[in-house]
Design a protein around this motif. Structure first.
Motif, mmCIF file in Angstrom:
data_model
loop_
_atom_site.group_PDB
_atom_site.id
_atom_site.type_symbol
_atom_site.label_atom_id
_atom_site.label_comp_id
_atom_site.label_asym_id
_atom_site.label_seq_id
_atom_site.Cartn_x
_atom_site.Cartn_y
_atom_site.Cartn_z
ATOM 1 N N ALA A 30 0.843 -1.191 0.000
ATOM 2 C CA ALA A 30 0.000 0.000 0.000
ATOM 3 C C ALA A 30 0.885 1.249 0.000
ATOM 4 N N LYS A 31 0.438 2.262 -0.748
ATOM 5 C CA LYS A 31 1.160 3.538 -0.813
ATOM 6 C C LYS A 31 0.142 4.658 -0.631
ATOM 7 N N VAL A 32 0.374 5.496 0.430
ATOM 8 C CA VAL A 32 -0.554 6.591 0.752
ATOM 9 C C VAL A 32 0.180 7.906 0.524
ATOM 10 N N GLU A 33 -0.355 8.717 -0.365
ATOM 11 C CA GLU A 33 0.242 10.024 -0.684
ATOM 12 C C GLU A 33 -0.720 11.122 -0.213
ATOM 13 N N ILE A 34 -0.246 11.919 0.787
ATOM 14 C CA ILE A 34 -1.055 13.012 1.354
ATOM 15 C C ILE A 34 -0.345 14.324 1.036
ATOM 16 N N PRO A 35 -1.064 15.289 0.461
ATOM 17 C CA PRO A 35 -0.424 16.565 0.112
ATOM 18 C C PRO A 35 0.200 17.228 1.349
ATOM 19 N N GLY A 36 1.431 17.643 1.234
ATOM 20 C CA GLY A 36 2.120 18.341 2.318
ATOM 21 C C GLY A 36 2.667 17.420 3.372
ATOM 22 N N ARG A 37 2.519 16.099 3.196
ATOM 23 C CA ARG A 37 3.016 15.175 4.207
ATOM 24 C C ARG A 37 3.863 14.096 3.512
ATOM 25 N N PRO A 38 4.706 13.428 4.305
ATOM 26 C CA PRO A 38 5.545 12.382 3.708
ATOM 27 C C PRO A 38 4.694 11.204 3.210
ATOM 28 N N THR A 39 5.152 10.587 2.153
ATOM 29 C CA THR A 39 4.461 9.405 1.599
ATOM 30 C C THR A 39 4.638 8.220 2.536
ATOM 31 N N VAL A 40 3.531 7.524 2.765
ATOM 32 C CA VAL A 40 3.546 6.351 3.665
ATOM 33 C C VAL A 40 3.458 5.088 2.800
ATOM 34 N N GLU A 41 4.435 4.196 2.974
ATOM 35 C CA GLU A 41 4.440 2.918 2.249
ATOM 36 C C GLU A 41 4.375 1.765 3.243
ATOM 37 N N ILE A 42 3.505 0.782 2.904
ATOM 38 C CA ILE A 42 3.302 -0.372 3.790
ATOM 39 C C ILE A 42 3.526 -1.640 2.988
ATOM 40 N N GLY A 43 4.327 -2.582 3.520
ATOM 41 C CA GLY A 43 4.578 -3.851 2.848
ATOM 42 C C GLY A 43 5.634 -3.730 1.782
ATOM 43 N N GLN A 44 5.908 -4.850 1.120
ATOM 44 C CA GLN A 44 6.924 -4.913 0.080
ATOM 45 C C GLN A 44 6.251 -4.913 -1.284
ATOM 46 N N ARG A 45 6.751 -4.051 -2.125
ATOM 47 C CA ARG A 45 6.141 -3.900 -3.447
ATOM 48 C C ARG A 45 6.451 -5.133 -4.313
ATOM 49 N N PRO A 46 5.442 -5.764 -4.925
ATOM 50 C CA PRO A 46 5.676 -6.950 -5.764
ATOM 51 C C PRO A 46 6.433 -6.585 -7.027
ATOM 52 N N GLU A 47 7.207 -7.546 -7.503
ATOM 53 C CA GLU A 47 8.041 -7.300 -8.686
ATOM 54 C C GLU A 47 7.589 -8.108 -9.922
ATOM 55 N N ASP A 48 6.544 -8.941 -9.815
ATOM 56 C CA ASP A 48 6.162 -9.821 -10.920
ATOM 57 C C ASP A 48 4.954 -9.318 -11.690
ATOM 58 N N GLY A 49 4.763 -8.017 -11.683
ATOM 59 C CA GLY A 49 3.591 -7.492 -12.385
ATOM 60 C C GLY A 49 2.380 -7.606 -11.516
ATOM 61 N N ALA A 50 2.087 -6.606 -10.756
ATOM 62 C CA ALA A 50 1.060 -6.702 -9.735
ATOM 63 C C ALA A 50 -0.280 -6.232 -10.253
ATOM 64 N N LEU A 51 -1.319 -6.658 -9.506
ATOM 65 C CA LEU A 51 -2.649 -6.103 -9.715
ATOM 66 C C LEU A 51 -2.705 -4.809 -8.917
ATOM 67 N N ARG A 52 -3.151 -3.752 -9.546
ATOM 68 C CA ARG A 52 -3.070 -2.437 -8.910
ATOM 69 C C ARG A 52 -4.461 -1.830 -8.806
ATOM 70 N N GLY A 53 -4.748 -1.308 -7.574
ATOM 71 C CA GLY A 53 -5.974 -0.570 -7.328
ATOM 72 C C GLY A 53 -5.661 0.801 -6.767
#
Length: 421
Positions: free
Chosen positions: A76-99
């Motif tokens: 998960a990646k959370v981008e909030i204006p004016g705040r640091p980006t929050v990333e949770i978990g490890q990003r898949p490398e085999d072509g992920a399904l993205r929402g």
């Protein structure tokens, strides 16, 4: 045949499995992929709503707080204006399904899931489909073997029945197999066996009758020749020779009739023929004898009737009835032809005393006669009628009415009745 049935059934099943199996795999692949994508999109919407609520409440949005809201294995990646980006978990490398989803406060949440989960689910589905296909193939093989046995065994039995008929054993088996087409063949073979049995019986009886019918003219001829051999009178020799010639003619006629009957019984050559021709032939043949006896023979009834049978056998039956009326009847002898249902009927009647009451039910039995005769004539006539597919009956005892029933061909046109004298 057994192998062909099994191979053909198995081939059909494999084609069906291939067509529907491929279609099912394609459909399941798309369904599983769509379902996984839908889960990811819903997860992004759920997470963005959580972030919105915390931002509106002035609460902090940190990795530790959001980690509890994310399923393991997802990024998960959370981008909030004016705040640091929050990333949770490890990003898949085999072509992920993205929402991806955007919140009311301008934040953006992106959820990614590895395709390995989709691949595992798809593999499980393919294994299930393969197992079902294998079971279908096994069931098809078992069904094909059963059907092959069900069809091959009756055909073997029918072949054995036909071979028995060809070898001279006409006993019907009366065995059926539950398959309409095979039962029809069995019906035909049983009917043929019964007909062959009837023909063989008629032929054996005809041989016995031949010895009886030939014995009388041979004995008479022998007596005349003995008279010739013991006399020197030319006039006596001439008279006896004339009588002997008459006996020879009678003997020749008997032999010809017997040979004709024998050929008809042996070949079973039933045809469609015109009954008028046979009736007229018999009337012309017997009219001189009736004229000599001071009696008449006439015919009447339906014209242009066509029947199924052997003309020679029908002529022999009519001759026996006409001769019986000549010898034991009286007055005018009438041959009446008519139609009843799908049968052509020829009745022979006279004005004599008729059949004695005690002989009515036994008149067609061999050696039964009310006038000290051999009692074979009517028995032979009945056998000939039955061997030809018809029947001979005594419809009335006084005055006597004998009727010959034959299968008929449907008449195309109707003609008026006639009376010929």
């Amino acid at each position: 045949m057994r192998r062909r049935l099994i191979n053909s059934t198995l081939a059909v099943v494999l084609v069906v499995i291939a067509v529907f199996g491929v279609s099912l795999v394609i459909v399941e692949t798309r369904t599983i992929t769509s379902s996984a994508q839908e889960r990811v999109d819903l997860e992004a919407q759920r997470l963005v709503s959580i972030v919105d609520s915390r931002l509106l409440g002035g609460e902090r949005v940190t990795e530790e707080i959001l980690r509890e809201q994310i399923d393991d294995g997802r990024y998960a990646k959370v981008e909030i204006p004016g705040r640091p980006t929050v990333e949770i978990g490890q990003r898949p490398e085999d072509g992920a399904l993205r929402g991806k989803a955007e919140g009311e406060q301008g934040e953006t949440v992106t959820i990614e899931e590895s395709r390995a989960s989709v691949t595992r689910e798809l593999g499980n589905t393919l294994m299930i489909i393969g197992a079902v296909a294998l079971l279908a193939v096994i069931a098809a093989v078992l069904l094909a073997v059963r059907q092959a046995d069900k069809l091959a065994s009756p055909l073997t039995d029918l072949a054995e029945t036909a071979e028995r008929l060809g070898s001279g054993d006409p006993r019907p088996r009366h065995k059926r197999y539950g398959v309409p087409e095979l039962d029809r063949v069995a019906d035909v073979l049983d009917s043929s066996a019964e007909r062959i049995a009837r023909m063989l019986t008629a032929e054996r009886r005809l041989a016995a009758d031949a010895s009886h019918q030939l014995r009388t003219p041979l004995t008479a001829l022998s007596m005349r020749l003995e008279e010739i051999s013991t006399t020197d009178d030319p006039d006596t020799v001439k008279d006896e020779a004339t009588i002997a010639l008459t006996q020879v003619e009678r003997l020749t006629d008997v032999v010809e009739r017997l040979l004709t009957n024998s050929r008809d019984a042996r070949t079973g050559s039933a045809i469609v023929f015109d009954l008028d021709d046979v009736v007229q032939q018999q009337i012309e043949e017997w009219r001189p004898a009736y004229r000599s006896a001071g009696r008449a023979i006439v015919c009447s009834g339906t014209q242009h009737m066509r029947a199924v049978g052997t003309p020679g056998a029908v002529a022999q039956v009519l001759a026996a009835l006409i001769e019986n009326s000549l010898m034991h009847g009286g007055g005018t002898v009438a041959l009446r032809s008519r139609i009843t249902g799908n049968q052509a009927v020829i009745e022979v009647t006279d004005e004599g005393p008729g059949v004695p009451a005690n002989l009515g039910s036994r008149i067609f039995e061999r050696a039964i006669s009310g006038h000290n005769s051999t009692g074979i004539g009517l028995a032979v006539a009945r056998d000939l009628a039955e061997a030809d597919g018809g029947r001979l009956e005594l419809l009335q005892q006084q005055p006597p009415v004998f009727a010959l029933f034959l299968s008929r061909e449907v008449r195309v046109r109707k003609e008026p009745k006639r009376t010929v004298r």
